[in-house]
Write a protein that holds these residues in place. Sequence first.
Motif, PDB file in Angstrom:
ATOM      1  N   VAL A 103       0.864  -1.186   0.000  1.00 30.00           N
ATOM      2  CA  VAL A 103       0.000   0.000   0.000  1.00 30.00           C
ATOM      3  C   VAL A 103       0.903   1.239   0.000  1.00 30.00           C
ATOM      4  O   VAL A 103       1.792   1.374   0.842  1.00 30.00           O
ATOM      5  CB  VAL A 103      -0.961   0.002   1.209  1.00 30.00           C
ATOM      6  N   THR A 138      -3.356   4.829  -1.740  1.00 27.53           N
ATOM      7  CA  THR A 138      -4.423   5.326  -0.857  1.00 27.53           C
ATOM      8  C   THR A 138      -5.210   6.433  -1.551  1.00 27.53           C
ATOM      9  O   THR A 138      -6.363   6.673  -1.238  1.00 27.53           O
ATOM     10  CB  THR A 138      -3.864   5.846   0.479  1.00 27.53           C
ATOM     11  N   LYS A 188      -6.863   2.150   5.684  1.00 23.54           N
ATOM     12  CA  LYS A 188      -6.664   1.463   4.400  1.00 23.54           C
ATOM     13  C   LYS A 188      -5.514   0.471   4.493  1.00 23.54           C
ATOM     14  O   LYS A 188      -5.605  -0.641   3.986  1.00 23.54           O
ATOM     15  CB  LYS A 188      -6.379   2.481   3.280  1.00 23.54           C
ATOM     16  N   SER A 189      -4.418   0.883   5.128  1.00 21.75           N
ATOM     17  CA  SER A 189      -3.267  -0.029   5.208  1.00 21.75           C
ATOM     18  C   SER A 189      -3.650  -1.298   5.968  1.00 21.75           C
ATOM     19  O   SER A 189      -3.178  -2.389   5.648  1.00 21.75           O
ATOM     20  CB  SER A 189      -2.053   0.665   5.828  1.00 21.75           C
ATOM     21  N   GLU A 245      -6.450  -3.437   3.838  1.00 20.91           N
ATOM     22  CA  GLU A 245      -5.813  -4.157   2.727  1.00 20.91           C
ATOM     23  C   GLU A 245      -4.775  -5.148   3.238  1.00 20.91           C
ATOM     24  O   GLU A 245      -4.176  -5.878   2.479  1.00 20.91           O
ATOM     25  CB  GLU A 245      -5.137  -3.174   1.755  1.00 20.91           C
ATOM     26  N   ALA A 283      -1.773  -4.687   4.321  1.00 15.22           N
ATOM     27  CA  ALA A 283      -0.528  -4.413   3.588  1.00 15.22           C
ATOM     28  C   ALA A 283       0.636  -5.210   4.159  1.00 15.22           C
ATOM     29  O   ALA A 283       0.847  -5.218   5.370  1.00 15.22           O
ATOM     30  CB  ALA A 283      -0.217  -2.921   3.670  1.00 15.22           C
TER      31      ALA A 283
END
Length: 332
Positions: A156, A202, A217-218, A221, A223
């Motif tokens: 990410v 992002t 988000k990290s 997902e 990451a």
Amino acid sequence: MAKKKKIQSAPPKKGKLKKKRTFKFRKFLLFCLLVFLMVHYRSQLSAIILDSLPGQFSQDSTQTKNTTARQKTGETKSFVKISPQGATLYAQADDTSSQLGTVNVGEIVTFLDQVGDYYHITTNHQSTGYVSKTQATLFSQTIHATPNSLKQAVIVLNPGHGGDDVGALSNDENYYEKDVTLSTAKVVKKALEAAGATVILTRDFDETESLDSITQKSMEEQADVFISFHFDSTDYANMASGVTTYYYYYTYQNLAETINDQLTDLLPLENRGVEYGDFEVIRETTQPSLLLELGYMNNDSDLQTILTTSYQNKVAKAIVNGLTQYFSQTNN
Ligand SMILES: [Zn+2]
């Protein structure tokens, strides 16, 4: 619940056929109810808060799965996030016990167990002690074993700033950090994808992102590595030059050094080294994270360099090389 009542108040059955149909209908309703409960339950679990669980942390929560494509191989682990006010670390689960120090605002620490109104934790600095539940939150996150190649990795990338937040300015104020981070991240994405990685930006256009949504988000997902791109600035023009790699968690110092060695080798700008940096985007996430400052916006010479495609390609190559090396080391 409403559906269940309906089943119970079904009219009395007359004859075999009706009985069979009612039975089928009840089965169907039960099935619907089950499906509803499963869907509802799953959606609640992505960042579950387990504060209400009594006593020892329940083993059942290890069944919690995120909804990404890789959910089958993940393991859900519990973490404690320190409150925005920070927390006091006590020697015992008791606020009259000796104070071992304070734990940083927003730090995510290792959860050991819970005792009464306290979480037993190990901090980023490897201190073990107790923090009050009023100063911390227990949550769970699916964590994958680090893949042994870039091809199996999800990376990410966060182009720093965006939208109203322009970041640092060039000396002539014609260039904004938010644009250079985006163009650089796009070049890096392409190179990582060419090397077989799955890459998520992002943001891929000029929009404002909250720091909170970036860390979310990290984690969503899951990451394998998260990298935030930035360009530096000083109070006065042309005072500093060069590249710095930051990590927050000491666990990722090795990752930072591996990437930074490549940046040192391939970039034409001075390398200022690897440093601990207390930045929210690399602090408030459970994923391996770095923040790169890839030159100074308000250094005329750095600016000329960082705006070129050639420079951004070199950054991309360094990150591909560094990550390839990092993943090959991890499982060996
Ligand atoms: Zn920045």
